[in-house]
Scaffold this motif. Sequence first.
Motif, PDB file in Angstrom:
ATOM      1  N   LYS A  22      50.818  48.661  34.777  1.00  0.00           N
ATOM      2  CA  LYS A  22      51.090  47.294  35.219  1.00  0.00           C
ATOM      3  C   LYS A  22      50.811  47.142  36.708  1.00  0.00           C
ATOM      4  N   THR A  23      51.137  48.170  37.482  1.00  0.00           N
ATOM      5  CA  THR A  23      50.885  48.124  38.925  1.00  0.00           C
ATOM      6  C   THR A  23      49.394  48.035  39.207  1.00  0.00           C
ATOM      7  N   GLN A  24      48.589  48.813  38.489  1.00  0.00           N
ATOM      8  CA  GLN A  24      47.142  48.752  38.665  1.00  0.00           C
ATOM      9  C   GLN A  24      46.601  47.377  38.309  1.00  0.00           C
ATOM     10  N   ILE A  25      47.122  46.793  37.238  1.00  0.00           N
ATOM     11  CA  ILE A  25      46.674  45.461  36.831  1.00  0.00           C
ATOM     12  C   ILE A  25      47.042  44.427  37.884  1.00  0.00           C
ATOM     13  N   LEU A  26      48.279  44.487  38.400  1.00  0.00           N
ATOM     14  CA  LEU A  26      48.684  43.558  39.461  1.00  0.00           C
ATOM     15  C   LEU A  26      47.769  43.685  40.673  1.00  0.00           C
ATOM     16  N   ASP A  27      47.449  44.918  41.042  1.00  0.00           N
ATOM     17  CA  ASP A  27      46.593  45.151  42.208  1.00  0.00           C
ATOM     18  C   ASP A  27      45.188  44.610  42.000  1.00  0.00           C
ATOM     19  N   ARG A  28      44.609  44.876  40.826  1.00  0.00           N
ATOM     20  CA  ARG A  28      43.201  44.552  40.600  1.00  0.00           C
ATOM     21  C   ARG A  28      42.968  43.139  40.098  1.00  0.00           C
ATOM     22  N   VAL A  29      43.902  42.589  39.343  1.00  0.00           N
ATOM     23  CA  VAL A  29      43.711  41.258  38.778  1.00  0.00           C
ATOM     24  C   VAL A  29      44.363  40.184  39.642  1.00  0.00           C
ATOM     25  N   TRP A  30      45.571  40.464  40.152  1.00  0.00           N
ATOM     26  CA  TRP A  30      46.275  39.488  40.986  1.00  0.00           C
ATOM     27  C   TRP A  30      46.049  39.724  42.478  1.00  0.00           C
ATOM     28  N   ASN A  31      45.318  40.777  42.826  1.00  0.00           N
ATOM     29  CA  ASN A  31      45.008  41.137  44.212  1.00  0.00           C
ATOM     30  C   ASN A  31      46.235  41.707  44.921  1.00  0.00           C
ATOM     31  N   TYR A  32      45.987  42.393  46.007  1.00  0.00           N
ATOM     32  CA  TYR A  32      47.048  43.114  46.704  1.00  0.00           C
ATOM     33  C   TYR A  32      48.060  42.197  47.353  1.00  0.00           C
ATOM     34  N   ASP A  33      47.673  40.920  47.620  1.00  0.00           N
ATOM     35  CA  ASP A  33      48.603  40.019  48.303  1.00  0.00           C
ATOM     36  C   ASP A  33      49.473  39.238  47.323  1.00  0.00           C
ATOM     37  N   TYR A  34      49.390  39.576  46.006  1.00  0.00           N
ATOM     38  CA  TYR A  34      50.222  38.882  45.029  1.00  0.00           C
ATOM     39  C   TYR A  34      51.596  39.544  44.986  1.00  0.00           C
ATOM     40  N   ASP A  35      52.629  38.783  45.389  1.00  0.00           N
ATOM     41  CA  ASP A  35      53.980  39.326  45.447  1.00  0.00           C
ATOM     42  C   ASP A  35      54.727  38.927  44.175  1.00  0.00           C
ATOM     43  N   GLY A  36      54.322  39.499  43.060  1.00  0.00           N
ATOM     44  CA  GLY A  36      54.936  39.158  41.788  1.00  0.00           C
ATOM     45  C   GLY A  36      55.577  40.368  41.152  1.00  0.00           C
ATOM     46  N   ASP A  37      56.065  40.211  39.926  1.00  0.00           N
ATOM     47  CA  ASP A  37      56.641  41.352  39.227  1.00  0.00           C
ATOM     48  C   ASP A  37      55.872  41.575  37.940  1.00  0.00           C
TER      49      ASP A  37
END
Length: 232
Positions: free
Chosen positions: A183-198
């Motif tokens: 999930k962390t990899q997906i958040l990083d790659r799909v939502w970009n590093y500046d996405y502060d989500g869960d």
Amino acid sequence: MSTPGAATVLVVDDEPNVRDLLGATLRLSGFHVHTVGDSATALTVARAYPPDAMVLNAVLPDGDGFALARELRNGHDSVPVLFLAARDSVTERIAGLTAGGDDYVTKPFSPEEIVLRLRTILRRARRTAGTNGESDGHLRYADLTLDEDAHEVRRAGRIVELSPTEFNLLRYLMVNAEKVVSKTQILDRVWNYDYDGDSRIVESYISYLRKKIDKNGRPLIHTIRGIGYSLR
């Protein structure tokens, strides 16, 4: 002040103070902005001034933002949508994703957060509209094909309608087919590093993407319990 060539954003919310706040903040951040308070006016304005992105309240006086999103995006599936809602519920998140939403923010929110999230989903939409280095602009796995030039996905020859975020999520899974991604990899790659989500947003998108992709065929998107997801 808006910047020449800047993205046009349509804001639809029934609360005047929210419209005024977002309108002023987005204009100061360089966007062209149209603000309206109901679905009927939103449809009229969208036809006259096609938006590059939309901020829609989940509940409107003459309907709901989810139905409005489906109507506004009819024939324009690449336009990203950010939903606003009074409460953070799984039901409303899923309803937003079903309508093709790209992100979801609960009230109260900071105007700066809306600006950051809008810029993020616009970057994703623009990146999706171009090619990303494959020799012919296509990714293939089993009977699944992703065409980046046409922004089109087919399963067994049948078109699958996806929002820009869903498209990028599927692309990431296809690039990493038969590998497990967290999930962390997906958040990083799909939502970009500046996405502060869960990670709940990842779970919601995977759930709805699975309903679209695996609807008429053998399951391809698998949950690897305690680790992440895999296309296999």
